[in-house]
Design an enzyme around this catalytic site. Structure first.
Site, PDB file in Angstrom:
ATOM      1  N   GLU A 189       1.916  -9.375  11.245  1.00 30.70           N
ATOM      2  CA  GLU A 189       1.688  -8.909   9.875  1.00 30.70           C
ATOM      3  C   GLU A 189       3.034  -8.565   9.224  1.00 30.70           C
ATOM      4  O   GLU A 189       3.293  -8.911   8.083  1.00 30.70           O
ATOM      5  CB  GLU A 189       0.768  -7.689   9.953  1.00 30.70           C
ATOM      6  CG  GLU A 189       0.109  -7.301   8.653  1.00 30.70           C
ATOM      7  CD  GLU A 189      -0.799  -6.083   8.842  1.00 30.70           C
ATOM      8  OE1 GLU A 189      -0.944  -5.582   9.991  1.00 30.70           O
ATOM      9  OE2 GLU A 189      -1.370  -5.619   7.840  1.00 30.70           O
TER      10      GLU A 189
ATOM     11  N   ASP B 170       0.768  -1.246   0.000  1.00 25.58           N
ATOM     12  CA  ASP B 170       0.000   0.000   0.000  1.00 25.58           C
ATOM     13  C   ASP B 170       0.804   1.303   0.000  1.00 25.58           C
ATOM     14  O   ASP B 170       0.554   2.189  -0.785  1.00 25.58           O
ATOM     15  CB  ASP B 170      -0.935   0.027   1.218  1.00 25.58           C
ATOM     16  CG  ASP B 170      -1.823  -1.212   1.297  1.00 25.58           C
ATOM     17  OD1 ASP B 170      -1.576  -2.178   0.547  1.00 25.58           O
ATOM     18  OD2 ASP B 170      -2.760  -1.215   2.109  1.00 25.58           O
TER      19      ASP B 170
HETATM   20  C1  GLC Z   1      -3.155  -4.735   3.702  1.00 27.99           C
HETATM   21  C2  GLC Z   1      -1.955  -5.180   2.872  1.00 27.99           C
HETATM   22  C3  GLC Z   1      -2.405  -6.010   1.711  1.00 27.99           C
HETATM   23  C4  GLC Z   1      -3.237  -7.180   2.245  1.00 27.99           C
HETATM   24  C5  GLC Z   1      -4.381  -6.695   3.140  1.00 27.99           C
HETATM   25  C6  GLC Z   1      -5.095  -7.822   3.854  1.00 27.99           C
HETATM   26  O1  GLC Z   1      -3.983  -3.900   2.962  1.00 27.99           O
HETATM   27  O2  GLC Z   1      -1.229  -4.072   2.437  1.00 27.99           O
HETATM   28  O3  GLC Z   1      -1.323  -6.470   0.954  1.00 27.99           O
HETATM   29  O4  GLC Z   1      -3.739  -7.934   1.205  1.00 27.99           O
HETATM   30  O5  GLC Z   1      -3.883  -5.845   4.128  1.00 27.99           O
HETATM   31  O6  GLC Z   1      -4.200  -8.595   4.583  1.00 27.99           O
END
Ligand code: GLC
Length: 436
Positions: free
Chosen positions: A406, A172
């Site tokens: 994460e 992102d």
């Molecule tokens: C965030 C991450 C993305 C992922 C999502 C759900 O937006 O940047 O890559 O798919 O979370 O985990």
């Protein structure tokens, strides 16, 4: 020596806790719906546990969000309404004539991983009849998705798909987007409240100026009902290395699947040839010795060395010399990705030499398990087995120290973002499956 069995057991528990029946939430609190590339990695985790039925259900849940034009949306809003922002009420997929009518979705896509995921499931499912039946079921949907990637997202036919929102890359707030995002106007943006900073400290999340631009881009695309005019006029248009490398890897897989299913292969061969050429002519930067993203707004490469560039190896898109140069100049370089006095673990998402590097902020420096896995198998594909093993060891050490986070601080190994994150657990389990 790290004991793997307790880690596997803990990973299986994370998957089970985050299982919502129809799909597995990346995190029930922070991300309570289905995300496209998460679903792919998660399916590998279920398969590694031997539960192929559950793995197929995960893929099916992602495919159920498919639009009539072939697009697979990055979020399928199972379980909506929720506290997630921006939710289905902001995306308004009902405005798009191609969107499903029975299930709200977002209006953009995410890295195309499902092609290689279904090939992996097909290869490993011990029940051959079930494997063939599922491959037959999923193949047409994936072919339609890749056709969309090659037409709607490659209107000039250059062999690469453009992304029109940073979220389509999955990374992102990467420094890759700083320049293209700076052209997104945010005047007149209606007031809104972020939900992500409720769960995670804001210093580990995107800044609010970036969030404003993320939302402005959604509103732009939405005002064009997510159609081609919005894609053409989007102020953010980028050929991203990670996205296109995963597209290529998935198309290698679709080629194998097509052969196994007796489907025509000509179209897929053409896709493969065109992207191989475009990676060389457009994305390889001979001066920096790395694959770089391309900004369609300026018609130039973006001079940011990001870990996504290394994923070109996973798709076999580098020549052996290019692979060696990327490894020697960047991956093994303590000023770039390799550990030094400051960092201890591989692979930070961005080179430490980049002025945008921030070791605790989301996609601007921390380590993510999915990129580590893809990079390790890319290295193995080019014969760098020791380095691939080293990345695996570092990944296990991070998880042993901090659990299934994460992302992780590459200096200390501290777990950042949300805990009990599904793909970190799924890829610990499914690591070996990624070799194909
Ligand atoms: C965030 C991450 C993305 C992922 C999502 C759900 O937006 O940047 O890559 O798919 O979370 O985990």
């Amino acid at each position: 020596m790290i004991e793997i069995d307790p880690l596997r057991k803990a990973a299986a528990e994370v998957l089970r806790r985050n299982d919502r029946g129809e799909f597995t939430a990346p995190s029930p609190r922070q991300y309570p719906h289905l995300w496209l590339w998460d679903a792919g990695f998660t399916a590998l985790g279920w398969a590694a546990l031997g539960d192929f039925e559950r793995a197929y259900r995960e893929v099916r849940a992602a495919l159920r969000g498919q639009w009539r034009n072939g697009m697979l949306p990055h979020v399928v809003f199972y379980g909506w309404p929720s506290a997630y922002f921006p939710g289905a009420d902001l995306w308004r997929s009902d405005l798009a004539p191609e969107a499903p009518t029975d299930l709200p979705t977002s209006g953009i896509t995410q890295p195309p991983v499902l092609g290689f995921v279904i090939q992996i499931l097909f290869q490993h499912d011990p029940d051959r009849q079930r494997a063939s039946a599922f491959a037959r079921e999923a193949f047409p949907a994936l072919r339609a998705y890749h056709r969309w990637l090659h037409t709607a997202r490659d209107p000039e036919g250059i062999g690469l798909s453009r992304i029109v929102h940073p979220w389509e890359s999955g990374m992102d707030n990467s420094p890759l987007w700083d320049a293209p995002l700076s052209r997104v106007q945010t005047e007149g943006l209606p007031p809104y409240q972020r939900a992500d900073v409720h769960w995670v400290h804001e210093e580990q999340r995107p800044r609010s100026i970036e969030y404003d631009r993320f939302l402005a881009l959604i509103l732009h695309l939405r005002s064009h009902r997510y159609g081609e005019s919005g894609v053409r006029s989007s102020p953010f248009r980028v050929y991203d290395v990670l996205f296109n490398a995963l597209r290529h890897r998935s198309e290698e897989a679709l080629f194998v699947m097509a052969q196994a299913l007796g489907e025509p292969t000509g179209e897929i061969e053409e896709w493969l040839e065109r992207s191989r050429a475009a990676f060389q002519t457009r994305l390889w930067d001979p001066e920096l010795g790395f694959f770089l993203d391309w900004d369609c707004g300026t018609d130039r490469r973006i001079p940011v060395i990001a870990a996504g560039g290394l994923v070109a190896l996973y798709a076999g898109l580098a020549t052996p010399d290019q692979a060696k140069e990327m490894v020697d100049r960047h991956l093994r370089n303590p000023k770039a990705f390799a550990p030094n006095g400051g960092t201890r673990y591989l692979v930070p998402t961005v080179s430490k030499a980049d002025p945008g590097w921030e070791p605790r902020r989301y996609w601007r420096g921390p380590i993510w398990i999915n990129l580590n896995a893809l990079i390790a198998y890319g290295l193995a594909r080019y014969g760098f087995h020791e380095l691939a093993e080293e990345i695996h060891r570092h990944t296990l050490a991070l998880i042993a120290q901090s659990g299934f986070h994460e992302y992780y601080d590459p200096r200390t190994g501290e777990g950042l973002g949300i805990g009990d994150f599904t793909w970190s657990a799924a890829l610990l389990l499914g690591w070996d499956l990624l070799s194909g």
